[in-house]
Structure formats: structure tokens, C-alpha cells
Design an enzyme around this catalytic site. Structure first.
Site, PDB file in Angstrom:
ATOM      1  N   GLY A   1      88.489  84.750 -19.959  1.00 23.93           N
ATOM      2  CA  GLY A   1      87.816  83.761 -19.241  1.00 23.93           C
ATOM      3  C   GLY A   1      89.061  82.675 -18.687  1.00 23.93           C
ATOM      4  O   GLY A   1      89.820  82.379 -19.434  1.00 23.93           O
TER       5      GLY A   1
ATOM      6  N   CYS B   1      80.020  79.235 -23.827  1.00 26.40           N
ATOM      7  CA  CYS B   1      81.008  79.173 -24.719  1.00 26.40           C
ATOM      8  C   CYS B   1      80.742  77.851 -25.824  1.00 26.40           C
ATOM      9  O   CYS B   1      80.935  76.691 -25.385  1.00 26.40           O
ATOM     10  CB  CYS B   1      82.565  78.971 -24.224  1.00 26.40           C
TER      11      CYS B   1
HETATM   12  C1  LIG Z   1      88.260  86.172 -29.646  1.00 28.63           C
HETATM   13  C2  LIG Z   1      87.241  86.176 -28.697  1.00 28.63           C
HETATM   14  C3  LIG Z   1      87.482  85.676 -27.543  1.00 28.63           C
HETATM   15  C4  LIG Z   1      86.392  85.425 -26.528  1.00 28.63           C
HETATM   16  N1  LIG Z   1      86.766  84.918 -25.494  1.00 28.63           N
HETATM   17  C5  LIG Z   1      85.597  84.731 -24.383  1.00 28.63           C
HETATM   18  C6  LIG Z   1      85.905  84.380 -23.024  1.00 28.63           C
HETATM   19  O1  LIG Z   1      87.000  83.783 -22.795  1.00 28.63           O
HETATM   20  N2  LIG Z   1      84.821  84.274 -22.128  1.00 28.63           N
HETATM   21  C7  LIG Z   1      83.534  84.749 -22.527  1.00 28.63           C
HETATM   22  O2  LIG Z   1      82.701  84.570 -21.764  1.00 28.63           O
HETATM   23  N3  LIG Z   1      83.212  84.919 -23.931  1.00 28.63           N
HETATM   24  C8  LIG Z   1      84.314  85.157 -24.803  1.00 28.63           C
HETATM   25  N4  LIG Z   1      84.031  85.763 -26.035  1.00 28.63           N
HETATM   26  C9  LIG Z   1      82.618  86.210 -26.306  1.00 28.63           C
HETATM   27  C10 LIG Z   1      82.498  87.770 -25.825  1.00 28.63           C
HETATM   28  O3  LIG Z   1      82.906  88.194 -24.593  1.00 28.63           O
HETATM   29  C11 LIG Z   1      81.111  88.293 -26.283  1.00 28.63           C
HETATM   30  O4  LIG Z   1      80.174  87.484 -25.477  1.00 28.63           O
HETATM   31  C12 LIG Z   1      80.932  87.938 -27.695  1.00 28.63           C
HETATM   32  O5  LIG Z   1      82.020  88.354 -28.588  1.00 28.63           O
HETATM   33  C13 LIG Z   1      79.793  88.840 -28.285  1.00 28.63           C
HETATM   34  O6  LIG Z   1      80.188  90.313 -28.271  1.00 28.63           O
HETATM   35  P1  LIG Z   1      80.685  91.157 -29.295  1.00 28.63           P
HETATM   36  O7  LIG Z   1      79.965  90.974 -30.588  1.00 28.63           O
HETATM   37  O8  LIG Z   1      80.945  92.502 -28.944  1.00 28.63           O
HETATM   38  O9  LIG Z   1      82.104  90.622 -29.561  1.00 28.63           O
HETATM   39  C14 LIG Z   1      85.093  85.871 -26.766  1.00 28.63           C
HETATM   40  C15 LIG Z   1      84.879  86.393 -28.091  1.00 28.63           C
HETATM   41  C16 LIG Z   1      85.924  86.578 -28.815  1.00 28.63           C
HETATM   42  C17 LIG Z   1      85.497  87.384 -30.311  1.00 28.63           C
END
Ligand SMILES: Cc1cc2nc3c(=O)[nH]c(=O)nc-3n(C[C@H](O)[C@H](O)[C@H](O)COP(=O)(O)O)c2cc1C
Length: 306
Positions: free
Chosen positions: A50, A133
């Protein structure tokens, strides 16, 4: 053995994916690290970390903690900023034969608008707008929990870009279907469900919170059933595609999200542990289609039997 099946997804007019599997924003940085271990051209799409208008140093450490069922992160949207991305990272990503989707956010409306304006250039296939977020003090989630605020914000962003616009929602929205509808009404081309869920971890030895930010966002297996439910609810309310995200770690999970109504998926936390999951899961989908005599994967979307 190579299996001849059609895994392409016509996600949005002008945005076709060779398969429904993308990375989630924030667990893949700007693609450089993973590009050293597999060819990123296999991905359905690449989604960047992001971006905000200016570089952001994020929250104090520790910023990630593991739980028995996922991660809690409080990165605080650390990023290099839109201009540095355009100057130093986009060219690199453009060498891969897959759409580059740029995730962005703002602390105030005009920041969202200006990010979208600057990012609307050649090489950027689509924009994913993060209104969800939980880890930053202002911005992010405050836009993603009220349908009227969301409508106004998406409208303003829509006015400055002709790029396909994806709005990434929070599970905290009381009624995610209503939020998805507001985003669609305001001109969004697709919805992503979901971002992380606010959570906390405590160290009982020190009596301190484990994360520097005290609270963070839970991701991984723990949130998969919630993500699945939001995809189901949102996709029944809107006509635009819904992208599923949350706890996905296998081709079986991808199929489950697609049956619930997802047109594509994003994989986040699991890929931190298993960066090779992308080729594995894409191959697994082809095998699944072969086993079930499915010629085109589009035919799976929303086909849950009730
Ligand atoms: C370390 C980390 C950083 C993340 N940074 C962002 C981000 O910059 N922008 C965003 O929209 N979501 C961000 N997310 C959320 C993920 O894109 C995703 O929506 C969320 O982790 C759920 O998916 P997962 O269970 O496969 O991790 C982040 C998640 C993690 C774990």
C-alpha cells in the site's frame, strides 16, 4: 502432465487475469524478493504494498507476532511513497507478463485523490484502494466503516482516474454488503473482501503488549471463515466482481472462495511462510479442474449449491 483447461478470469473490462491467484498487498512488497525464487509472470496479478502520497515509516517494532492461527501485524503501512514507487519500482514490475495492481491509501480524502491521480499512468493495470487498515491512527478504516463516507471518497477518486478501481473493504463494516453496494454505486469496478481484523497479543512475562503499536490486524487461517462469509454476502449484493482475501493457503481454499462468489483471490500471510505457494496453488487449481472436468474456471464463480 499438462492439463488443458482455461483458468483465465475476465475480472473487469480491460483487466483479464491468466488465473485467479494474486498476492495480497503488504506481504509481497514490490515483488523484488519473490522474483528471485519464481517467475512472477505466472501470477494472475501482482498487487503492490500500500502506497501513500509521501513515504511512511510505519509503526514502532515489534510489528508482527505469530499466533496459533495466523499473524497479528501492526506494520502501520510503511511504504516508499507514490513518487518513489513510480520512479524506482514500477519499471521493474512491468517486465512481468501480468497486470500490476497498485494498492494505495490516504489519511485524508485529498491524499487518496492525489495518489489515484499520480498512479493513473501506463504500466499500472488497476488501483486497489485500501479503506480498511486497522493499524494507522487516521485514514484507512475510518473511511471503510460508514457507507456514506465511503461513497463520497470513492466518488472523488473515481472522478480522477479511468483505471479499473478496486475497493478493499474491512470486515468491521457492520454490513459488508451495504459497504460493497456503496462502493459500486460510487463507481468502483470491483471489491476486495477483506483486510485484517483488529487483534492483540500480550507477553505475560513482561506484562507488556507484544506489538509496539499495542494492537494490530489479525490475518491467516483464523479469518478465513469470516472472509468467506463476507465474499458470500458482498457478491450477492453487487454486480461487480468480488475478490476474496483472508486465510487462503491452498487451491481448495481458492475454490471455496470462488464458489462463495469470488472472481479472484489474494494470498497474504501464507506466502510469508511459503513463498512458493503461488506456483503450487495455481498448479493445484489446474489439477482440480481436470479432476472435476471443469473446462473454464469462470464456471466455478458463485456456483455454491444450496
Ligand atoms: C504484514 C502485512 C502487511 C499488510 N499490508 C497491507 C497493505 O499495505 N495494504 C492493504 O490493503 N492490506 C495490507 N495487509 C492485509 C492483507 O493484504 C490481507 O488483506 C490480509 O492479510 C488478509 O489476508 P491473509 O489472511 O491471506 O494474510 C497486510 C497484511 C499483512 C500480514
Amino acid at each position: 502432465m499438462e492439463i488443458a483447461v482455461d483458468t483465465t478470469i475476465k475480472l473487469i473490462q480491460g483487466l483479464e487475469l491468466k488465473n485467479p491467484v494474486m498476492n495480497a498487498s503488504g506481504t509481497f512488497a514490490y515483488g523484488e524478493e519473490c522474483s528471485e525464487i519464481f517467475d512472477l509472470s505466472i501470477m494472475g496479478g501482482i498487487i503492490t504494498k500500500g502506497l501513500s502520497l509521501l513515504p511512511n515509516k510505519g509503526n514502532p517494532p515489534p510489528r508482527i507476532v505469530e499466533t496459533p492461527c495466523g499473524l497479528i501485524n501492526a506494520i502501520g503501512l510503511e511504504n516508499i511513497g507514490v513518487d518513489a514507487f513510480l520512479k524506482d519500482k514500477l519499471q521493474f514490475l512491468m517486465q512481468f507478463k501480468t497486470p500490476i495492481i497498485v494498492n494505495f491509501f490516504g489519511s485524508y480524502e485529498e491524499e487518496y485523490v492525489e495518489c489515484a491521480r499520480r498512479l493513473s499512468i501506463e504500466g499500472v493495470a488497476a488501483l486497489e484502494m485500501n479503506v480498511s487498515c486497522p493499524n494507522i491512527k487516521s485514514g484507512g478504516i475510518q473511511f471503510g466503516t460508514d457507507p456514506h463516507t465511503l461513497y463520497a471518497l470513492v466518488r472523488k477518486v473515481r472522478d480522477v482516474t479511468t483505471k479499473p478501481l478496486i475497493v478493499k473493504l474491512s470486515p468491521l463494516a457492520g454490513d459488508i454488503a451495504e459497504m460493497a453496494f456503496s462502493a459500486q454505486d460510487a463507481g468502483a469496478d470491483a471489491i476486495t473482501c477483506i483486510n485484517t481484523i483488529p487483534a492483540m497479543a500480550i507477553d505475560e512475562e513482561t506484562w507488556r503488549p507484544t506489538l509496539g503499536n499495542i494492537t494490530g490486524g489479525l490475518s491467516g487461517p483464523a479469518i478465513k471463515p469470516i472472509a468467506l462469509r463476507t465474499v458470500w454476502e458482498a457478491s450477492h449484493k453487487v454486480d461487480i466482481p468480488v475478490i476474496g482475501c483472508g486465510g487462503i493457503s491452498s487451491s481448495a481454499d481458492v475454490i471455496q472462495f470462488m464458489l462463495a462468489g469470488a472472481s479472484a483471490v489474494e494470498i497474504g500471510s501464507f506466502s510469508l511462510r511459503e513463498p512458493f505457494c503461488f506456483p503450487d496453488i495455481i498448479n493445484g487449481l489446474t489439477q482440480y479442474m481436470g479432476r472435476h472436468s471443469i473446462d473454464t474456471i469462470q464456471d466455478v464463480i458463485g456456483r455454491l449449491k444450496l
